[in-house]
Design a protein around this motif. Structure first.
Motif, PDB file in Angstrom:
ATOM      1  N   SER A  26     -36.663  19.312  77.637  1.00 48.93           N
ATOM      2  CA  SER A  26     -36.645  18.356  78.873  1.00 48.93           C
ATOM      3  C   SER A  26     -36.738  18.986  80.014  1.00 48.93           C
ATOM      4  CB  SER A  26     -34.949  17.757  78.672  1.00 48.93           C
ATOM      5  OG  SER A  26     -34.779  17.226  80.008  1.00 48.93           O
ATOM      6  N   GLY A  27     -37.728  18.417  80.933  1.00 45.94           N
ATOM      7  CA  GLY A  27     -37.992  18.976  82.315  1.00 45.94           C
ATOM      8  C   GLY A  27     -38.874  20.381  82.156  1.00 45.94           C
ATOM      9  N   ASN A  29     -38.668  22.998  80.255  1.00 46.92           N
ATOM     10  CA  ASN A  29     -37.868  24.139  80.093  1.00 46.92           C
ATOM     11  C   ASN A  29     -38.256  24.784  78.709  1.00 46.92           C
ATOM     12  OD1 ASN A  29     -35.940  26.128  81.005  1.00 46.92           O
ATOM     13  ND2 ASN A  29     -34.750  25.601  79.177  1.00 46.92           N
ATOM     14  N   LYS A  52     -44.174  26.655  88.230  1.00 49.02           N
ATOM     15  CA  LYS A  52     -43.097  27.513  87.572  1.00 49.02           C
ATOM     16  C   LYS A  52     -43.104  28.807  87.127  1.00 49.02           C
ATOM     17  CE  LYS A  52     -41.085  22.995  87.035  1.00 49.02           C
ATOM     18  NZ  LYS A  52     -41.263  21.938  86.078  1.00 49.02           N
ATOM     19  N   SER A  78     -32.849  30.297  78.329  1.00 51.14           N
ATOM     20  CA  SER A  78     -32.497  30.625  79.846  1.00 51.14           C
ATOM     21  C   SER A  78     -32.764  32.138  80.069  1.00 51.14           C
ATOM     22  CB  SER A  78     -31.469  30.043  80.680  1.00 51.14           C
ATOM     23  OG  SER A  78     -31.356  28.532  80.761  1.00 51.14           O
ATOM     24  N   HIS A  93     -33.393  28.478  84.931  1.00 53.64           N
ATOM     25  CA  HIS A  93     -33.923  27.423  84.067  1.00 53.64           C
ATOM     26  C   HIS A  93     -34.734  26.502  84.804  1.00 53.64           C
ATOM     27  CE1 HIS A  93     -32.413  25.031  80.527  1.00 53.64           C
ATOM     28  NE2 HIS A  93     -32.631  24.085  81.330  1.00 53.64           N
ATOM     29  N   CYS A  94     -35.679  25.902  83.902  1.00 51.19           N
ATOM     30  CA  CYS A  94     -36.639  25.015  84.479  1.00 51.19           C
ATOM     31  C   CYS A  94     -36.254  23.707  84.450  1.00 51.19           C
ATOM     32  CB  CYS A  94     -37.901  25.091  83.764  1.00 51.19           C
ATOM     33  SG  CYS A  94     -39.081  26.381  84.025  1.00 51.19           S
ATOM     34  N   PHE A  95     -36.488  22.899  85.599  1.00 54.41           N
ATOM     35  CA  PHE A  95     -36.166  21.457  85.519  1.00 54.41           C
ATOM     36  C   PHE A  95     -37.580  20.857  85.843  1.00 54.41           C
ATOM     37  CE2 PHE A  95     -31.924  22.992  85.788  1.00 54.41           C
ATOM     38  CZ  PHE A  95     -31.267  21.720  85.077  1.00 54.41           C
ATOM     39  N   THR A  96     -37.631  19.375  85.927  1.00 55.50           N
ATOM     40  CA  THR A  96     -38.845  18.974  86.184  1.00 55.50           C
ATOM     41  C   THR A  96     -39.464  19.207  87.543  1.00 55.50           C
ATOM     42  OG1 THR A  96     -38.280  17.102  84.681  1.00 55.50           O
ATOM     43  CG2 THR A  96     -40.115  16.538  86.240  1.00 55.50           C
ATOM     44  N   LYS A 100     -33.857  26.245  88.669  1.00 54.59           N
ATOM     45  CA  LYS A 100     -32.404  26.275  89.240  1.00 54.59           C
ATOM     46  C   LYS A 100     -32.017  27.862  89.001  1.00 54.59           C
ATOM     47  CE  LYS A 100     -29.417  23.021  88.979  1.00 54.59           C
ATOM     48  NZ  LYS A 100     -29.083  22.876  90.320  1.00 54.59           N
ATOM     49  N   ASP A 126     -31.930  25.731  94.097  1.00 58.91           N
ATOM     50  CA  ASP A 126     -32.775  25.242  93.545  1.00 58.91           C
ATOM     51  C   ASP A 126     -34.233  25.455  94.360  1.00 58.91           C
ATOM     52  OD1 ASP A 126     -31.009  23.844  92.038  1.00 58.91           O
ATOM     53  OD2 ASP A 126     -31.287  21.853  93.218  1.00 58.91           O
TER      54      ASP A 126
END
Length: 152
Positions: A26-27, A29, A52, A78, A93-96, A100, A126
């Motif tokens: 999700s996002g 990651n 990213k 992560s 951690h990767c988000f869309t 973060k 962020d």
């Protein structure tokens, strides 16, 4: 009928080539196996999608320069960083739309990172594309590495 079964059985037993590409959760990651040391962290960073990955390389390099001998691991998909084994001062951690960074004792950092948490001690940063203030980040890393870490 037997013909359909044998065709289906042939499809099910045909080996699929193993994918060398990590699965993106999700996002976006990366799903990277838990591991300790630089290799799993570098695998995570390399698998971060798009811009990213560059942010991940920059974060990792800044952390290494700021905290010589930093310990690294990948846990819960992560990267984690600490000054002693199994005791961590930050992760990311990767988000869309952003990366973060979690400072586990971030409430003690000055100035405070903007992202609040439901956990009293934790603060977040962020990072969106082209928004990393390297000098401020390095200062927070230095401060965070001198605080008691989180045993996870």
């Amino acid at each position: 009928m037997d013909r359909k079964k044998s065709a289906k059985a042939a499809k099910e037993t045909t080996a699929k080539p193993a994918s060398t590409e990590p699965v993106l959760l999700s996002g976006g990651n990366p799903q990277i196996a838990k591991g300790y040391g630089d290799a799993p962290v570098q695998a995570y960073v390399a698998a971060m999608p798009g811009w990213k990955s560059d942010v991940g390389r920059r974060l990792d390099a800044l952390i290494e320069r700021t905290v010589p001998g930093v310990r690294k691991a990948v846990k819960w998909n992560s990267p984690f960083y600490g000054v002693e084994d199994h005791v961590w001062f930050l992760s990311f951690h990767c988000f869309t739309k952003y990366v973060k960074v979690t400072f586990f004792r971030g409430a003690s950092l000055r100035p405070l990172p903007l992202g609040q948490s439901k956990h009293e001690d934790v603060r977040y940063l962020d990072i969106h594309e082209d928004e990393l203030d390297e000098a401020q980040f390095a200062d927070w890393v230095k401060q965070a590495s001198q605080l008691p870490g989180e045993r996870l």
